[in-house]
Design an enzyme around this catalytic site. Sequence first.
Site, PDB file in Angstrom:
ATOM      1  N   HIS A 117     -24.503 -19.441 -36.058  1.00  0.00           N
ATOM      2  CA  HIS A 117     -23.416 -18.876 -35.251  1.00  0.00           C
ATOM      3  C   HIS A 117     -22.060 -19.472 -35.608  1.00  0.00           C
ATOM      4  O   HIS A 117     -21.147 -19.466 -34.793  1.00  0.00           O
ATOM      5  CB  HIS A 117     -23.724 -19.062 -33.756  1.00  0.00           C
ATOM      6  CG  HIS A 117     -24.962 -18.337 -33.308  1.00  0.00           C
ATOM      7  ND1 HIS A 117     -25.662 -18.657 -32.178  1.00  0.00           N
ATOM      8  CD2 HIS A 117     -25.630 -17.291 -33.880  1.00  0.00           C
ATOM      9  CE1 HIS A 117     -26.701 -17.842 -32.062  1.00  0.00           C
ATOM     10  NE2 HIS A 117     -26.702 -17.012 -33.081  1.00  0.00           N
ATOM     11  N   GLU A 218     -37.565 -26.340 -20.657  1.00  0.00           N
ATOM     12  CA  GLU A 218     -38.220 -25.313 -19.835  1.00  0.00           C
ATOM     13  C   GLU A 218     -39.056 -24.400 -20.738  1.00  0.00           C
ATOM     14  O   GLU A 218     -38.825 -24.364 -21.942  1.00  0.00           O
ATOM     15  CB  GLU A 218     -37.154 -24.463 -19.130  1.00  0.00           C
ATOM     16  CG  GLU A 218     -36.345 -25.244 -18.104  1.00  0.00           C
ATOM     17  CD  GLU A 218     -35.056 -24.531 -17.734  1.00  0.00           C
ATOM     18  OE1 GLU A 218     -35.064 -23.775 -16.762  1.00  0.00           O
ATOM     19  OE2 GLU A 218     -34.053 -24.728 -18.440  1.00  0.00           O
TER      20      GLU A 218
HETATM   21  P1  NAD Z   1     -29.496 -21.758 -24.222  1.00  0.00           P
HETATM   22  O1  NAD Z   1     -28.361 -22.326 -23.443  1.00  0.00           O
HETATM   23  O2  NAD Z   1     -29.816 -20.316 -24.046  1.00  0.00           O
HETATM   24  O3  NAD Z   1     -30.825 -22.552 -23.861  1.00  0.00           O
HETATM   25  C1  NAD Z   1     -30.863 -23.955 -23.885  1.00  0.00           C
HETATM   26  C2  NAD Z   1     -32.306 -24.382 -23.669  1.00  0.00           C
HETATM   27  O4  NAD Z   1     -32.330 -25.791 -23.818  1.00  0.00           O
HETATM   28  C3  NAD Z   1     -32.845 -24.044 -22.275  1.00  0.00           C
HETATM   29  O5  NAD Z   1     -34.101 -23.389 -22.418  1.00  0.00           O
HETATM   30  C4  NAD Z   1     -33.001 -25.419 -21.616  1.00  0.00           C
HETATM   31  O6  NAD Z   1     -34.159 -25.472 -20.814  1.00  0.00           O
HETATM   32  C5  NAD Z   1     -33.143 -26.330 -22.807  1.00  0.00           C
HETATM   33  N1  NAD Z   1     -32.673 -27.706 -22.592  1.00  0.00           N
HETATM   34  C6  NAD Z   1     -31.668 -28.150 -21.803  1.00  0.00           C
HETATM   35  N2  NAD Z   1     -31.531 -29.489 -21.905  1.00  0.00           N
HETATM   36  C7  NAD Z   1     -32.475 -29.899 -22.790  1.00  0.00           C
HETATM   37  C8  NAD Z   1     -32.849 -31.173 -23.327  1.00  0.00           C
HETATM   38  N3  NAD Z   1     -32.208 -32.296 -22.967  1.00  0.00           N
HETATM   39  N4  NAD Z   1     -33.877 -31.225 -24.207  1.00  0.00           N
HETATM   40  C9  NAD Z   1     -34.545 -30.100 -24.565  1.00  0.00           C
HETATM   41  N5  NAD Z   1     -34.244 -28.875 -24.081  1.00  0.00           N
HETATM   42  C10 NAD Z   1     -33.214 -28.766 -23.227  1.00  0.00           C
HETATM   43  O7  NAD Z   1     -29.251 -22.134 -25.709  1.00  0.00           O
HETATM   44  P2  NAD Z   1     -29.494 -21.315 -27.035  1.00  0.00           P
HETATM   45  O8  NAD Z   1     -30.871 -20.778 -27.030  1.00  0.00           O
HETATM   46  O9  NAD Z   1     -29.044 -22.192 -28.118  1.00  0.00           O
HETATM   47  O10 NAD Z   1     -28.527 -20.058 -26.939  1.00  0.00           O
HETATM   48  C11 NAD Z   1     -27.188 -20.257 -26.540  1.00  0.00           C
HETATM   49  C12 NAD Z   1     -26.134 -19.740 -27.493  1.00  0.00           C
HETATM   50  O11 NAD Z   1     -24.917 -20.349 -27.120  1.00  0.00           O
HETATM   51  C13 NAD Z   1     -26.368 -20.137 -28.903  1.00  0.00           C
HETATM   52  O12 NAD Z   1     -26.251 -18.978 -29.615  1.00  0.00           O
HETATM   53  C14 NAD Z   1     -25.259 -21.111 -29.276  1.00  0.00           C
HETATM   54  O13 NAD Z   1     -24.519 -20.585 -30.358  1.00  0.00           O
HETATM   55  C15 NAD Z   1     -24.321 -21.143 -28.120  1.00  0.00           C
HETATM   56  N6  NAD Z   1     -24.094 -22.498 -27.556  1.00  0.00           N
HETATM   57  C16 NAD Z   1     -23.850 -23.556 -28.379  1.00  0.00           C
HETATM   58  C17 NAD Z   1     -23.651 -24.813 -27.843  1.00  0.00           C
HETATM   59  C18 NAD Z   1     -23.409 -25.975 -28.781  1.00  0.00           C
HETATM   60  O14 NAD Z   1     -22.932 -25.773 -29.897  1.00  0.00           O
HETATM   61  N7  NAD Z   1     -23.749 -27.201 -28.361  1.00  0.00           N
HETATM   62  C19 NAD Z   1     -23.684 -25.012 -26.466  1.00  0.00           C
HETATM   63  C20 NAD Z   1     -23.910 -23.890 -25.637  1.00  0.00           C
HETATM   64  C21 NAD Z   1     -24.119 -22.639 -26.204  1.00  0.00           C
END
Ligand code: NAD
Length: 247
Positions: A117, A218
Amino acid sequence: MTVERAAEILAGSRTAVALTGAGISAESGIPTFRGQDGLWRKFDPVKVSSIDAFLEDPATYWTAARDRGNIALAARPNPGHAALAAMEGAGRLVAVITQNTDGLHQAAGSKRVIELHGSGRTVECLHCGRREPRSEVQARLHVEMPPLCRGCGGRLLKPTVVLFGEPMPVAATQEAFALAEQADVILVVGTSLVVYPAADLPLAAVRSGARMIVVNAEPTPFDRLAEVVIHGRSGEVLPEIVSLIGA
Ligand code: NAD
């Protein structure tokens, strides 16, 4: 024990890849989109993060991005990122395919990182294509909203991330699917597996014969495909796996 089983599978692998999502960066202080403390319990994603919304009202997008970007730019890698870098260094992982845009895998020392992304660490002019570091643009957001290109005389800047409604980067997507199809193990970490085409990667890997391990806080819709499912924090589980592998 599931952690032991995951370590055993990874210790015997030759072409393992990891697929990561926002959850792996949660312990670095970056909010996830979904999940218990997910941002989308507070914001509508299409309103905030779509290309149409951005073009219609860039100042609103950049105002939200100002706060979120500050968090991501200040964040440091956590033990989960470090564990994946250690696995790669020990030859137990070929690459990390990530949906994240925060650059924390590279900061932790991972060498082969496929960013599905894009990257939030740079911005690009929508007119002349000139790029500059996000940190420089971020620093002037309090005096310039929306921020404009300094190269071509004031055209609109956009972070080099893929917004909803934009095409996926072709080379990164092809590389990710090729890696998944060649993988003997796919380690899925911190992703809700609801964003496509990233969510197709585990299925592509398993169809080509890979064994699947899930480490997520989760349940995910693809847990049933996995040989090992660990519902826990990646910053705790991944270092345990690494210490058992001896990486
Ligand atoms: P998501 O937010 O949809 O899901 C995150 C998952 O991580 C959840 O299922 C949650 O239960 C789990 N989670 C939370 N804390 C955790 C931990 N400490 N250890 C393990 N699991 C944990 O994320 P996604 O599937 O990556 O989709 C979100 C989209 O948003 C992506 O396409 C991404 O590009 C973008 N995004 C990026 C960032 C980043 O760069 N850090 C942050 C938020 C969203």
